[in-house]
Design a protein around this motif. Structure first.
Motif, mmCIF file in Angstrom:
data_model
loop_
_atom_site.group_PDB
_atom_site.id
_atom_site.type_symbol
_atom_site.label_atom_id
_atom_site.label_comp_id
_atom_site.label_asym_id
_atom_site.label_seq_id
_atom_site.Cartn_x
_atom_site.Cartn_y
_atom_site.Cartn_z
ATOM 1 N N ARG A 44 0.838 -1.207 0.000
ATOM 2 C CA ARG A 44 0.000 0.000 0.000
ATOM 3 C C ARG A 44 0.867 1.248 0.000
ATOM 4 O O ARG A 44 1.661 1.425 -0.904
ATOM 5 N N ALA A 45 0.735 2.088 1.008
ATOM 6 C CA ALA A 45 1.339 3.418 0.947
ATOM 7 C C ALA A 45 2.870 3.400 0.973
ATOM 8 O O ALA A 45 3.485 2.420 1.396
ATOM 9 N N GLY A 46 3.463 4.520 0.549
ATOM 10 C CA GLY A 46 4.921 4.598 0.534
ATOM 11 C C GLY A 46 5.501 5.904 1.037
ATOM 12 O O GLY A 46 6.710 6.013 1.200
ATOM 13 N N VAL A 47 4.665 6.907 1.280
ATOM 14 C CA VAL A 47 5.171 8.237 1.642
ATOM 15 C C VAL A 47 4.734 8.584 3.067
ATOM 16 O O VAL A 47 3.534 8.604 3.358
ATOM 17 N N LEU A 48 5.684 8.841 3.947
ATOM 18 C CA LEU A 48 5.359 9.164 5.341
ATOM 19 C C LEU A 48 5.573 10.650 5.605
ATOM 20 O O LEU A 48 6.630 11.198 5.287
ATOM 21 N N GLY A 183 -9.822 3.447 -11.558
ATOM 22 C CA GLY A 183 -9.006 2.854 -10.503
ATOM 23 C C GLY A 183 -7.537 3.150 -10.760
ATOM 24 O O GLY A 183 -7.190 3.854 -11.723
ATOM 25 N N TRP A 184 -6.684 2.653 -9.874
ATOM 26 C CA TRP A 184 -5.228 2.716 -10.074
ATOM 27 C C TRP A 184 -4.715 1.289 -10.180
ATOM 28 O O TRP A 184 -4.940 0.468 -9.273
ATOM 29 N N LEU A 185 -4.002 1.039 -11.291
ATOM 30 C CA LEU A 185 -3.306 -0.235 -11.455
ATOM 31 C C LEU A 185 -1.868 0.001 -11.020
ATOM 32 O O LEU A 185 -1.190 0.886 -11.564
ATOM 33 N N ILE A 199 7.224 11.274 -9.482
ATOM 34 C CA ILE A 199 6.657 12.038 -10.600
ATOM 35 C C ILE A 199 5.153 11.752 -10.682
ATOM 36 O O ILE A 199 4.750 10.592 -10.859
ATOM 37 N N TYR A 200 4.344 12.785 -10.525
ATOM 38 C CA TYR A 200 2.891 12.698 -10.742
ATOM 39 C C TYR A 200 2.632 13.239 -12.143
ATOM 40 O O TYR A 200 2.987 14.392 -12.425
ATOM 41 N N ALA A 201 2.024 12.427 -13.031
ATOM 42 C CA ALA A 201 1.855 12.859 -14.424
ATOM 43 C C ALA A 201 0.391 12.909 -14.838
ATOM 44 O O ALA A 201 -0.350 11.938 -14.659
ATOM 45 N N CYS A 210 5.132 7.730 -10.785
ATOM 46 C CA CYS A 210 6.384 6.993 -10.616
ATOM 47 C C CYS A 210 6.802 7.152 -9.164
ATOM 48 O O CYS A 210 7.124 8.268 -8.730
ATOM 49 N N SER A 211 6.785 6.050 -8.418
ATOM 50 C CA SER A 211 7.189 6.099 -7.022
ATOM 51 C C SER A 211 8.217 4.999 -6.771
ATOM 52 O O SER A 211 8.720 4.364 -7.716
ATOM 53 N N MET A 212 8.540 4.778 -5.524
ATOM 54 C CA MET A 212 9.627 3.836 -5.221
ATOM 55 C C MET A 212 9.503 3.356 -3.790
ATOM 56 O O MET A 212 8.750 3.924 -2.974
ATOM 57 N N SER A 218 10.952 -0.267 -7.366
ATOM 58 C CA SER A 218 10.107 0.823 -7.850
ATOM 59 C C SER A 218 8.635 0.474 -7.715
ATOM 60 O O SER A 218 8.246 -0.693 -7.788
ATOM 61 N N ARG A 219 7.823 1.503 -7.553
ATOM 62 C CA ARG A 219 6.374 1.345 -7.505
ATOM 63 C C ARG A 219 5.791 2.307 -8.542
ATOM 64 O O ARG A 219 6.066 3.524 -8.478
ATOM 65 N N TYR A 220 5.070 1.781 -9.513
ATOM 66 C CA TYR A 220 4.465 2.621 -10.554
ATOM 67 C C TYR A 220 2.958 2.388 -10.583
ATOM 68 O O TYR A 220 2.500 1.268 -10.306
ATOM 69 N N TYR A 221 2.226 3.442 -10.932
ATOM 70 C CA TYR A 221 0.772 3.332 -11.046
ATOM 71 C C TYR A 221 0.310 3.982 -12.347
ATOM 72 O O TYR A 221 0.892 4.983 -12.786
ATOM 73 N N ILE A 222 -0.759 3.420 -12.929
ATOM 74 C CA ILE A 222 -1.472 4.139 -13.997
ATOM 75 C C ILE A 222 -2.963 4.115 -13.699
ATOM 76 O O ILE A 222 -3.480 3.131 -13.145
ATOM 77 N N PRO A 291 -8.723 9.142 -1.906
ATOM 78 C CA PRO A 291 -8.046 8.586 -3.074
ATOM 79 C C PRO A 291 -6.537 8.725 -2.860
ATOM 80 O O PRO A 291 -6.107 9.668 -2.179
ATOM 81 N N PRO A 292 -5.711 7.821 -3.387
ATOM 82 C CA PRO A 292 -4.287 7.802 -3.017
ATOM 83 C C PRO A 292 -3.440 8.952 -3.573
ATOM 84 O O PRO A 292 -2.286 9.096 -3.164
ATOM 85 N N THR A 293 -3.988 9.769 -4.454
ATOM 86 C CA THR A 293 -3.240 10.891 -5.019
ATOM 87 C C THR A 293 -2.848 11.843 -3.877
ATOM 88 O O THR A 293 -3.717 12.470 -3.286
ATOM 89 N N GLY A 294 -1.569 11.907 -3.574
ATOM 90 C CA GLY A 294 -1.114 12.737 -2.454
ATOM 91 C C GLY A 294 -0.691 11.910 -1.251
ATOM 92 O O GLY A 294 -0.152 12.453 -0.292
ATOM 93 N N ALA A 295 -0.964 10.590 -1.297
ATOM 94 C CA ALA A 295 -0.460 9.658 -0.268
ATOM 95 C C ALA A 295 -0.903 10.011 1.150
ATOM 96 O O ALA A 295 -0.085 10.065 2.062
ATOM 97 N N LYS A 296 -2.188 10.235 1.332
ATOM 98 C CA LYS A 296 -2.656 10.700 2.643
ATOM 99 C C LYS A 296 -3.319 9.623 3.505
ATOM 100 O O LYS A 296 -3.573 9.861 4.694
ATOM 101 N N ASN A 382 0.278 21.068 2.298
ATOM 102 C CA ASN A 382 -0.616 19.907 2.387
ATOM 103 C C ASN A 382 0.145 18.605 2.191
ATOM 104 O O ASN A 382 -0.108 17.618 2.877
ATOM 105 N N TYR A 383 1.083 18.599 1.235
ATOM 106 C CA TYR A 383 1.770 17.342 0.902
ATOM 107 C C TYR A 383 2.640 16.856 2.060
ATOM 108 O O TYR A 383 2.671 15.663 2.370
ATOM 109 N N VAL A 384 3.349 17.782 2.699
ATOM 110 C CA VAL A 384 4.218 17.339 3.807
ATOM 111 C C VAL A 384 3.394 17.031 5.055
ATOM 112 O O VAL A 384 3.888 16.400 5.991
HETATM 113 C C1 PHB Z 1 3.301 4.818 -3.363
HETATM 114 O O1 PHB Z 1 4.529 4.848 -3.411
HETATM 115 O O2 PHB Z 1 2.666 3.756 -3.246
HETATM 116 C C2 PHB Z 1 2.548 6.101 -3.483
HETATM 117 C C3 PHB Z 1 3.245 7.289 -3.487
HETATM 118 C C4 PHB Z 1 2.529 8.477 -3.619
HETATM 119 C C5 PHB Z 1 1.163 8.463 -3.728
HETATM 120 C C6 PHB Z 1 0.478 7.262 -3.704
HETATM 121 C C7 PHB Z 1 1.161 6.075 -3.588
HETATM 122 O O3 PHB Z 1 0.498 9.634 -3.874
#
Ligand code: PHB
Ligand code: RFL
Length: 388
Positions: A44-48, A183-185, A199-201, A210-212, A218-222, A291-296, A382-384
């Motif tokens: 699941r999440a990756g950003v603290l 959804g997010w794959l 990178i949020y595109a 593009c996350s990690m 690496s962790r990628y979503y589309i 929704p996971p955009t922003g990792a909250k 907000n992001y931090v």
């Molecule tokens: C993740 O690395 O899984 C991740 C990162 C940032 C997001 C959502 C998911 O906004």
């Protein structure tokens, strides 16, 4: 059995609360429907946020996170053929840490095992009893035998599909929901991240991220259709689609490889009010979803845990005010996080009913974010993570 705090759910919220209570000398029992291996198999999440990093330290579980976590001072936002950077440190004086929810939860399970605090796994039919009275309890079944735990407080940390929220009477409970039409794959791959920043595109073909997890993982979503199934997406198809959604110079250096995990997550905004019913307190996904955009998601579970921990600790020092104020205090922050996650999701995705005008608005808002230090400061703040 008797304990001070019965915690329903051994996800990150329940386990973090349990450790914070333990460090303060307050007893708890964690009840988990699945088991450690199952919980740790979920990617699941990756950003603290800094707030969660600090709580892990306070719980005595921050050592490995401090060693292996990666500090991120900025993020990249791409749209069309452009890409710009939002510098968190310059705008907010703070940064975030990349450290997977799986690893954080593993550290919490290890810590609980090390101190021998009770964790009961594979429980069935958990029920909240008399939470609106002075002697609440929780019942459950394990290996065909029924048990009951009497306690002072019940922490409902059992996620979106748990039983805690449902035990607040329907006449009291108010639920607010928005389901997004996609959804997010996501895939996890043993490849080096394409960039040192996330990178949020926003692309014509839909959102990509593009996350990690670490320099080799690496962790990628589309963004995908709501109806898509994981089996519909071969690795090659995923990589090809991801590359089409990234700026050409990024796509050119993307290293691909076999996926070691692939899953689809629905996108939802959801809030339950109130977050307290008598001596039952909801924490994390049990009370709200973003929704996971922003990792909250995980980070907001952590701020609830912090508020509840403070309230319970004060109660045992003779001050009831934190308990009475918990729901209002948590919800005030939750709604702000809901707003940010909804706004960032709306900015970055393609929606099926989007008009040409809507697309122009998205584009203008991205241009504004790129050019305005004030807009970037609001984003960074907000992001931090909003303070708690
Ligand atoms: C993740 O690395 O899984 C991740 C990162 C940032 C997001 C959502 C998911 O906004
Ligand atoms: P969890 O993690 O869902 O844990 C709840 C635990 O309770 C157990 N449980 C029960 N136990 C006893 N009795 C019952 N009746 C029970 N019912 C359930 C469950 O087995 C589980 O172990 O909630 P918690 O602790 O509040 O933590 C919240 C976070 O997990 C969540 O906010 C984030 O992971 C959300 N989320 C993401 N957040 C991000 O910030 N970034 C992401 O990339 C991200 N990806 C995701 C996600 C959530 C997903 N879900 C919920 C499907 C991807 C997915 C797929």
């Amino acid at each position: 059995m008797r304990t001070q705090v019965a915690i329903i759910g051994g996800g990150p919220a329940g386990m973090l609360l349990g450790q914070l209570l333990h460090v303060s000398g307050i007893e708890s029992v964690v009840l988990e429907r699945k088991n450690r291996d199952y919980v740790l198999s979920r990617i699941r999440a990756g950003v603290l946020e800094q707030g969660l990093v600090d709580l892990m330290d306070q719980a005595g579980c921050g050592d490995r996170m401090r060693r292996e976590g990666i500090k991120h001072d900025s993020t990249l936002i791409a749209y069309g053929d452009q890409m710009f950077d939002v510098d968190f440190v310059a705008h907010s004086g703070r940064s975030v840490m990349i450290y997977g929810q799986t690893e954080l939860t593993r550290d919490l399970y290890d810590a609980r095992a090390a101190v021998g605090a009770p964790l009961i796994e594979d429980v069935e039919d958990v029920q909240v009893i008399d939470s609106d009275g002075d002697s609440p309890s929780v019942s459950y079944r394990k290996d065909g035998v029924n048990y009951r735990i009497h306690c002072d407080f019940i922490a409902g940390c059992d996620g979106f599909h748990g039983v805690s929220r449902q035990s607040i009477p329907a006449t009291i409970r108010r639920e607010y929901e928005k389901v997004y039409p996609f959804g997010w794959l996501g895939i996890l791959s043993e490849t080096p991240p394409v960039n040192e920043a996330l990178i949020y595109a926003n692309s014509d073909r839909g959102f990509a991220l593009c996350s990690m997890r670490n320099p080799k993982l690496s962790r990628y979503y589309i963004q995908c259709c709501q109806e898509d199934r994981v089996e519909d997406w071969a690795d090659e198809a995923f990589w090809a689609e991801l590359k089409r959604r990234l700026p050409a110079d990024v796509a050119d250096v993307l290293v691909t490889g076999p996926s070691i995990e692939k899953s689809i997550a629905p996108l939802r905004s959801f809030v339950c009010e109130p977050m307290r019913w008598g001596r039952l307190f909801l924490c994390g996904d049990a009370a709200h979803i973003v929704p996971p955009t922003g990792a909250k998601g995980l980070n907001t579970a952590a701020s609830d845990v912090r508020y509840l921990f403070d309230a319970i600790a004060k109660f045992y020092d003779g001050d009831q005010a934190g308990i009475d104020g918990y729901s209002a205090r948590a919800l005030a922050r939750v709604w702000k996080v809901e707003r940010f996650s909804w706004w960032f999701s709306s900015l970055m995705h393609r929606f099926p009913d989007q008009t040409e005008f809507d697309l122009k608005m998205q584009r203008a808002e991205l241009d504004f974010l790129r050019d305005s230090p004030a807009a970037q400061a609001a984003f960074a703040q907000n992001y931090v993570g909003l303070p708690y």
